[in-house]
Motif scaffolding. Structure first.
Motif, PDB file in Angstrom:
ATOM      1  N   PRO A 168      21.330  37.343  53.340  1.00 35.22           N
ATOM      2  CA  PRO A 168      20.294  37.771  52.381  1.00 35.22           C
ATOM      3  C   PRO A 168      20.691  39.008  51.589  1.00 35.22           C
ATOM      4  O   PRO A 168      20.367  39.120  50.401  1.00 35.22           O
ATOM      5  CB  PRO A 168      19.078  38.053  53.282  1.00 35.22           C
ATOM      6  N   LEU A 169      21.408  39.933  52.225  1.00 35.56           N
ATOM      7  CA  LEU A 169      21.840  41.135  51.523  1.00 35.56           C
ATOM      8  C   LEU A 169      22.892  40.806  50.472  1.00 35.56           C
ATOM      9  O   LEU A 169      22.904  41.391  49.380  1.00 35.56           O
ATOM     10  CB  LEU A 169      22.385  42.164  52.520  1.00 35.56           C
ATOM     11  N   ILE A 170      23.783  39.869  50.809  1.00 32.83           N
ATOM     12  CA  ILE A 170      24.783  39.444  49.834  1.00 32.83           C
ATOM     13  C   ILE A 170      24.107  38.726  48.668  1.00 32.83           C
ATOM     14  O   ILE A 170      24.481  38.923  47.502  1.00 32.83           O
ATOM     15  CB  ILE A 170      25.835  38.542  50.505  1.00 32.83           C
ATOM     16  N   LEU A 171      23.092  37.927  48.958  1.00 31.55           N
ATOM     17  CA  LEU A 171      22.353  37.251  47.896  1.00 31.55           C
ATOM     18  C   LEU A 171      21.625  38.255  47.008  1.00 31.55           C
ATOM     19  O   LEU A 171      21.553  38.081  45.782  1.00 31.55           O
ATOM     20  CB  LEU A 171      21.365  36.242  48.478  1.00 31.55           C
ATOM     21  N   ASP A 172      21.074  39.308  47.611  1.00 33.62           N
ATOM     22  CA  ASP A 172      20.433  40.356  46.814  1.00 33.62           C
ATOM     23  C   ASP A 172      21.431  40.982  45.848  1.00 33.62           C
ATOM     24  O   ASP A 172      21.132  41.212  44.668  1.00 33.62           O
ATOM     25  CB  ASP A 172      19.862  41.446  47.721  1.00 33.62           C
ATOM     26  N   TRP A 210      15.149  34.512  36.405  1.00 33.60           N
ATOM     27  CA  TRP A 210      15.285  33.625  35.256  1.00 33.60           C
ATOM     28  C   TRP A 210      16.628  33.779  34.569  1.00 33.60           C
ATOM     29  O   TRP A 210      17.148  32.814  33.995  1.00 33.60           O
ATOM     30  CB  TRP A 210      14.120  33.857  34.290  1.00 33.60           C
ATOM     31  N   ARG A 211      17.218  34.955  34.619  1.00 33.58           N
ATOM     32  CA  ARG A 211      18.562  35.102  34.052  1.00 33.58           C
ATOM     33  C   ARG A 211      19.567  34.274  34.841  1.00 33.58           C
ATOM     34  O   ARG A 211      20.526  33.750  34.277  1.00 33.58           O
ATOM     35  CB  ARG A 211      18.977  36.577  34.067  1.00 33.58           C
ATOM     36  N   ILE A 212      19.333  34.136  36.139  1.00 29.26           N
ATOM     37  CA  ILE A 212      20.196  33.276  36.959  1.00 29.26           C
ATOM     38  C   ILE A 212      20.091  31.834  36.485  1.00 29.26           C
ATOM     39  O   ILE A 212      21.087  31.129  36.310  1.00 29.26           O
ATOM     40  CB  ILE A 212      19.797  33.373  38.447  1.00 29.26           C
ATOM     41  N   VAL A 213      18.871  31.376  36.245  1.00 30.92           N
ATOM     42  CA  VAL A 213      18.657  29.998  35.803  1.00 30.92           C
ATOM     43  C   VAL A 213      19.321  29.758  34.450  1.00 30.92           C
ATOM     44  O   VAL A 213      20.049  28.768  34.262  1.00 30.92           O
ATOM     45  CB  VAL A 213      17.153  29.683  35.709  1.00 30.92           C
ATOM     46  N   PHE A 214      19.098  30.650  33.508  1.00 24.27           N
ATOM     47  CA  PHE A 214      19.683  30.476  32.184  1.00 24.27           C
ATOM     48  C   PHE A 214      21.204  30.597  32.231  1.00 24.27           C
ATOM     49  O   PHE A 214      21.928  29.832  31.597  1.00 24.27           O
ATOM     50  CB  PHE A 214      19.115  31.504  31.209  1.00 24.27           C
ATOM     51  N   LEU A 225      21.803  31.108  45.924  1.00 22.29           N
ATOM     52  CA  LEU A 225      20.955  32.033  45.178  1.00 22.29           C
ATOM     53  C   LEU A 225      19.900  31.272  44.372  1.00 22.29           C
ATOM     54  O   LEU A 225      18.721  31.643  44.357  1.00 22.29           O
ATOM     55  CB  LEU A 225      21.823  32.882  44.251  1.00 22.29           C
ATOM     56  N   LEU A 226      20.313  30.182  43.729  1.00 24.64           N
ATOM     57  CA  LEU A 226      19.366  29.362  42.977  1.00 24.64           C
ATOM     58  C   LEU A 226      18.285  28.789  43.897  1.00 24.64           C
ATOM     59  O   LEU A 226      17.106  28.772  43.547  1.00 24.64           O
ATOM     60  CB  LEU A 226      20.100  28.228  42.273  1.00 24.64           C
ATOM     61  N   ALA A 227      18.703  28.304  45.058  1.00 21.98           N
ATOM     62  CA  ALA A 227      17.750  27.726  46.005  1.00 21.98           C
ATOM     63  C   ALA A 227      16.693  28.754  46.402  1.00 21.98           C
ATOM     64  O   ALA A 227      15.500  28.441  46.508  1.00 21.98           O
ATOM     65  CB  ALA A 227      18.482  27.211  47.236  1.00 21.98           C
ATOM     66  N   ARG A 228      17.137  29.981  46.615  1.00 23.13           N
ATOM     67  CA  ARG A 228      16.195  31.039  46.998  1.00 23.13           C
ATOM     68  C   ARG A 228      15.264  31.390  45.843  1.00 23.13           C
ATOM     69  O   ARG A 228      14.040  31.480  46.021  1.00 23.13           O
ATOM     70  CB  ARG A 228      16.946  32.289  47.448  1.00 23.13           C
ATOM     71  N   GLU A 229      15.819  31.573  44.655  1.00 26.86           N
ATOM     72  CA  GLU A 229      15.011  32.000  43.519  1.00 26.86           C
ATOM     73  C   GLU A 229      14.105  30.887  43.018  1.00 26.86           C
ATOM     74  O   GLU A 229      13.033  31.157  42.465  1.00 26.86           O
ATOM     75  CB  GLU A 229      15.920  32.491  42.385  1.00 26.86           C
ATOM     76  N   GLU A 230      14.502  29.632  43.213  1.00 20.29           N
ATOM     77  CA  GLU A 230      13.678  28.508  42.763  1.00 20.29           C
ATOM     78  C   GLU A 230      12.316  28.511  43.433  1.00 20.29           C
ATOM     79  O   GLU A 230      11.332  28.034  42.854  1.00 20.29           O
ATOM     80  CB  GLU A 230      14.375  27.180  43.067  1.00 20.29           C
ATOM     81  N   GLN A 231      12.230  29.020  44.620  1.00 18.93           N
ATOM     82  CA  GLN A 231      10.942  29.070  45.309  1.00 18.93           C
ATOM     83  C   GLN A 231       9.935  29.854  44.477  1.00 18.93           C
ATOM     84  O   GLN A 231       8.779  29.466  44.338  1.00 18.93           O
ATOM     85  CB  GLN A 231      11.106  29.695  46.697  1.00 18.93           C
ATOM     86  N   HIS A 232      10.406  30.982  43.917  1.00 14.57           N
ATOM     87  CA  HIS A 232       9.522  31.788  43.075  1.00 14.57           C
ATOM     88  C   HIS A 232       9.203  31.047  41.773  1.00 14.57           C
ATOM     89  O   HIS A 232       8.080  31.093  41.279  1.00 14.57           O
ATOM     90  CB  HIS A 232      10.176  33.131  42.744  1.00 14.57           C
ATOM     91  N   LEU A 233      10.202  30.386  41.214  1.00 18.91           N
ATOM     92  CA  LEU A 233      10.037  29.739  39.921  1.00 18.91           C
ATOM     93  C   LEU A 233       9.076  28.561  40.003  1.00 18.91           C
ATOM     94  O   LEU A 233       8.231  28.372  39.125  1.00 18.91           O
ATOM     95  CB  LEU A 233      11.399  29.275  39.395  1.00 18.91           C
ATOM     96  N   VAL A 234       9.216  27.741  41.055  1.00 11.14           N
ATOM     97  CA  VAL A 234       8.336  26.582  41.215  1.00 11.14           C
ATOM     98  C   VAL A 234       6.889  27.040  41.405  1.00 11.14           C
ATOM     99  O   VAL A 234       5.954  26.454  40.840  1.00 11.14           O
ATOM    100  CB  VAL A 234       8.792  25.708  42.396  1.00 11.14           C
ATOM    101  N   ARG A 283      32.314  30.839  45.017  1.00 16.64           N
ATOM    102  CA  ARG A 283      31.302  31.336  44.097  1.00 16.64           C
ATOM    103  C   ARG A 283      30.220  30.292  43.811  1.00 16.64           C
ATOM    104  O   ARG A 283      29.042  30.631  43.692  1.00 16.64           O
ATOM    105  CB  ARG A 283      31.969  31.778  42.791  1.00 16.64           C
ATOM    106  N   ASP A 284      30.602  29.026  43.723  1.00 20.57           N
ATOM    107  CA  ASP A 284      29.614  27.982  43.469  1.00 20.57           C
ATOM    108  C   ASP A 284      28.614  27.880  44.610  1.00 20.57           C
ATOM    109  O   ASP A 284      27.412  27.743  44.385  1.00 20.57           O
ATOM    110  CB  ASP A 284      30.302  26.629  43.268  1.00 20.57           C
TER     111      ASP A 284
END
Length: 208
Positions: free
Chosen positions: A21-25, A116-120, A69-78, A62-63
């Motif tokens: 989680p810290l690396i993802l942050d 959202w910058r991650i998504v874009f 990271l996307l999986a984690r942030e998508e929770q907020h986005l959805v 990196r992928d």
């Protein structure tokens, strides 16, 4: 802040699972600032306060890091997308639905600009598997809008043909507004952007 001393200190003394989680942050901040092309495993390691091998212990490449990271942030986005949809699309007008829902959605976007910058950013230069995840998330948005329009526009002609087009147009306008807020740096507020889109909807969707 990238390279936060307290986070560095914690990261040095944690095992791989607790360190992820810290690396993802750290990755969220680096990707947000530099984009996909400008981010390396070394830059993420530097931001997290660990060595590059430590990052590779948590993520193979990196992928994989960006997918996590996307999986984690998508929770907020959805949650933001679902919360912005009208509770009862049959009550009120499409213009009212768009004004209220888009204002709420763009307000949420403005409070989580890094997500959202991650998504874009993942749409350009990322591996196909990463870009595909972003496309899947966008498809969810379009389908949610289509179902909402189905109830909001009961009298629309040929709904099977027209509603997917309207949903795509509305999704594109929503995405453009979000991009203006978190990437382009517009001086317009979420409410002002939502009002413009709602006026377009009122003038166009009602004639379909």
């Amino acid at each position: 802040m990238v390279g936060d001393p307290e986070r560095r200190q914690r990261a040095r003394h944690l095992g791989p699972e607790r360190r992820r989680p810290l690396i993802l942050d750290a990755a969220l901040e680096v990707f947000s600032a530099n984009g996909f092309a400008g981010t390396t495993m070394q830059s993420v390691a530097d931001a997290a306060g660990v060595t590059k091998p430590v990052v590779y212990d948590s993520f193979a490449n990196r992928d994989e890091l960006l997918l996590a990271l996307l999986a984690r942030e998508e929770q907020h986005l959805v949650v933001s997308i679902v919360a912005a949809l009208p509770a009862d699309p049959s009550v009120g007008t499409p213009e009212e639905h768009v004004l209220e829902g888009l204002t709420a959605f763009l307000t949420a976007v403005s409070k989580q600009p890094q997500s959202w910058r991650i998504v874009f950013g993942a749409q350009y230069g990322a591996a196909p598997v990463v870009a595909e995840r972003v496309r899947a998330a966008r498809a969810f948005l379009v389908e949610s809008l289509r179902l909402t329009l189905l109830q909001s526009l009961p009298g629309v002609a040929d709904p099977d043909a027209n509603l997917p087009v309207l949903a795509e147009l509305l999704a594109s306008m929503t995405e453009s507004c979000a991009r203006m807020l978190v990437v382009d740096g517009t001086d317009r507020s979420p409410a002002e952007l939502a009002k413009t889109v709602s006026q377009v909807v009122a003038g166009g969707f009602g004639n379909v």
